[in-house]
Enzyme design. Structure first.
Site, PDB file in Angstrom:
ATOM      1  CB  SER A   1      -0.954   0.001   1.190  1.00  0.00           C
ATOM      2  OG  SER A   1      -0.294  -0.405   2.361  1.00  0.00           O
TER       3      SER A   1
ATOM      4  CE  LYS B   1      -7.403   0.742   1.341  1.00  0.00           C
ATOM      5  NZ  LYS B   1      -6.574  -0.116   2.184  1.00  0.00           N
TER       6      LYS B   1
ATOM      7  CG  HIS C   1      -3.751  -0.962  -1.857  1.00  0.00           C
ATOM      8  ND1 HIS C   1      -4.309   0.288  -1.809  1.00  0.00           N
ATOM      9  CD2 HIS C   1      -3.376  -1.253  -0.594  1.00  0.00           C
ATOM     10  CE1 HIS C   1      -4.250   0.749  -0.572  1.00  0.00           C
ATOM     11  NE2 HIS C   1      -3.683  -0.172   0.188  1.00  0.00           N
TER      12      HIS C   1
HETATM   13  C1  LIG Z   1      -6.617  -0.301   3.608  1.00  0.00           C
HETATM   14  C2  LIG Z   1      -5.978  -1.584   3.992  1.00  0.00           C
HETATM   15  C3  LIG Z   1      -6.572  -2.432   4.925  1.00  0.00           C
HETATM   16  C4  LIG Z   1      -7.776  -2.015   5.705  1.00  0.00           C
HETATM   17  O1  LIG Z   1      -8.927  -2.185   4.979  1.00  0.00           O
HETATM   18  P1  LIG Z   1     -10.240  -1.425   5.473  1.00  0.00           P
HETATM   19  O2  LIG Z   1     -11.339  -2.117   4.792  1.00  0.00           O
HETATM   20  O3  LIG Z   1     -10.050  -0.007   5.078  1.00  0.00           O
HETATM   21  O4  LIG Z   1     -10.273  -1.590   6.968  1.00  0.00           O
HETATM   22  C5  LIG Z   1      -5.997  -3.644   5.167  1.00  0.00           C
HETATM   23  N1  LIG Z   1      -4.864  -4.020   4.545  1.00  0.00           N
HETATM   24  C6  LIG Z   1      -4.258  -3.221   3.654  1.00  0.00           C
HETATM   25  C7  LIG Z   1      -3.019  -3.700   2.981  1.00  0.00           C
HETATM   26  C8  LIG Z   1      -4.787  -1.978   3.363  1.00  0.00           C
HETATM   27  O5  LIG Z   1      -4.170  -1.181   2.499  1.00  0.00           O
END
Ligand SMILES: *Cc1c(COP(=O)(O)O)cnc(C)c1O
Length: 399
Positions: A190, A249, A218
């Site tokens: 990320s 996302k 992602h």
């Molecule tokens: C954003 C993210 C999460 C968290 O996901 P949410 O649904 O926003 O809680 C978990 N792991 C990674 C690698 C992320 O980038």
């Protein structure tokens, strides 16, 4: 008059104030800002419309009217809340429809929905690795994965970022001391936008009888020929033991899932505490996600558009002399600055010029690697991407 029994004053605020000052001095104090009215790659920041390169709305679905209408229909019919944990009375049929749809997309047997990706990781990892077990965790894993490892009563070993040879050596040296071994990585990291080479990881894991856990927050919706994610990109769909993805996302809604075998999902239903002890997500959000998945499927131009914009931005930044890590079409573009304070100065200057970008500093990333984090969306107008590139080059050169 004070009574001899008067409560002594609380010491909390003075203590926290001291901590806040220390955070501020180190450039690590965080503050919320109001963002609304998302449209065509821009948002209102307070009263000012700015270009939004800080969100993870990769496919431009977070403000898509068809997704909102799908939610609205179920919201009207079924109300706002699931009203209980899913194991009690909060399991709506649409949750299971979404779970089946996600399983088909990801090429796994079953998936299980959680209210967020953070909750998947703090629930599934401790359920899978316990005392006597070992977890191998990539050095750049997301905070939710780190927290999941901390909550697990297992030995945690951190391996250098994406160094699968080092991982292989660690497994060779240590694997026999432990009962189960779990390797935890991200599909698309990320903060750097680079990929874990899953086609190499899977055979290493199998050779050492280790299980693979890939957080594809992602990659989901963006990578692979059908948008199934990083597993599809590397041709290992169905070969990873545990795959995690968020709906918040690329898909523009909220919630997350863990996918794998029937056994995995049945086991997590009975053991993942962050699944068991939390209210089911609103049925309307499952409806929204189903519509987002449908649109992502029938409008592949979105995936092409986000990659196209990423390539364009990276080329322009590189042509201006900035070294940018990661593959050339990764939709996350890190611009390394170094220290936290100049990083935040650069994000403020870009915001003054009308561009919202992420400023990432410790503890999100290791000290000395603070950076601008630029994320692209299918709905960013090309001219906006070009304007961003020009402004980033000016601001970074001045910093
Ligand atoms: C954003 C993210 C999460 C968290 O996901 P949410 O649904 O926003 O809680 C978990 N792991 C990674 C690698 C992320 O980038």
């Amino acid at each position: 008059m004070t009574s001899p029994f008067a409560l002594p004053p609380s010491t909390m605020n003075a203590a926290l104030d001291e901590s806040l000052r220390a955070l501020d001095a180190a450039g690590l104090k965080r503050a919320l800002r109001q963002v609304h009215s998302r449209r065509a790659g821009t948002v209102l920041l307070g009263h000012e419309r700015v270009a939004d390169f800080a969100s993870n709305d990769y496919l431009g679905l977070a403000a898509e009217p068809r997704v909102a209408r799908a939610a609205q229909a179920v919201l009207q019919a079924e109300g706002t809340g699931a009203a209980a944990a899913r194991l009690i009375s909060g399991n709506h049929p649409i949750h299971e429809t979404l779970e089946h749809t996600l399983a088909r997309l990801k090429g796994c047997d079953f998936t299980l929905l959680f209210p967020s990706g953070y909750m998947v990781n703090v629930g599934a990892i401790p359920a899978l690795a316990q005392r006597g077990d070992v977890i191998y965790s990539d050095a750049l894993n997301h905070a939710s994965l780190i927290d999941g490892c901390r909550l697990a009563h297992a030995t945690v070993r951190v391996f250098p970022h994406n160094d699968l040879d080092a991982l292989d050596r660690m497994l060779t040296a240590e694997r026999a001391q432990y009962r189960r071994a779990l390797i935890v990585v991200e599909g698309v990291f990320s903060m750097d936008g680079d990929l874990c080479p899953l086609d190499r990881l899977v055979p290493i894991a199998r050779r050492h009888r280790a299980w693979t856990y890939v957080d594809d927050a992602h990659g989901t919706g963006v990578l692979g020929s059908t948008g199934a994610g990083t597993l599809e990109h590397f041709g290992v769909s169905g070969q990873v033991d545990v795959v995690v993805g968020t709906l918040g996302k690329a898909l523009g809604t909220v919630g997350a899932y863990v996918g794998g075998s029937r056994e995995l999902v049945e086991y997590l239903v009975s053991t993942a505490r962050s699944f068991i002890f939390t209210t089911g997500s609103p049925p309307s959000m499952a409806a929204a996600t189903l519509e987002a998945l449908r649109i992502a499927d029938v409008e592949p131009w979105r995936r092409e558009a986000v990659r196209d914009r990423a390539r364009r931005l990276r080329r322009r930044l590189a042509a201006g002399g900035l070294a940018i890590d990661g593959p050339e079409d990764s939709h996350i573009v890190p611009v390394l600055i170094g220290e936290a304070v100049p990083t935040m100065v650069a994000t403020r200057e870009l915001r003054r010029r009308g561009f919202l970008v992420g400023g990432v500093r410790p503890p999100t990333v290791p000290p000395g690697t603070s950076r601008l984090r630029i994320s692209l969306s299918a709905v960013h107008p090309i001219e906006l991407v070009d304007a961003l590139a020009a402004n980033v080059l000016e601001v970074v050169r001045a910093s």
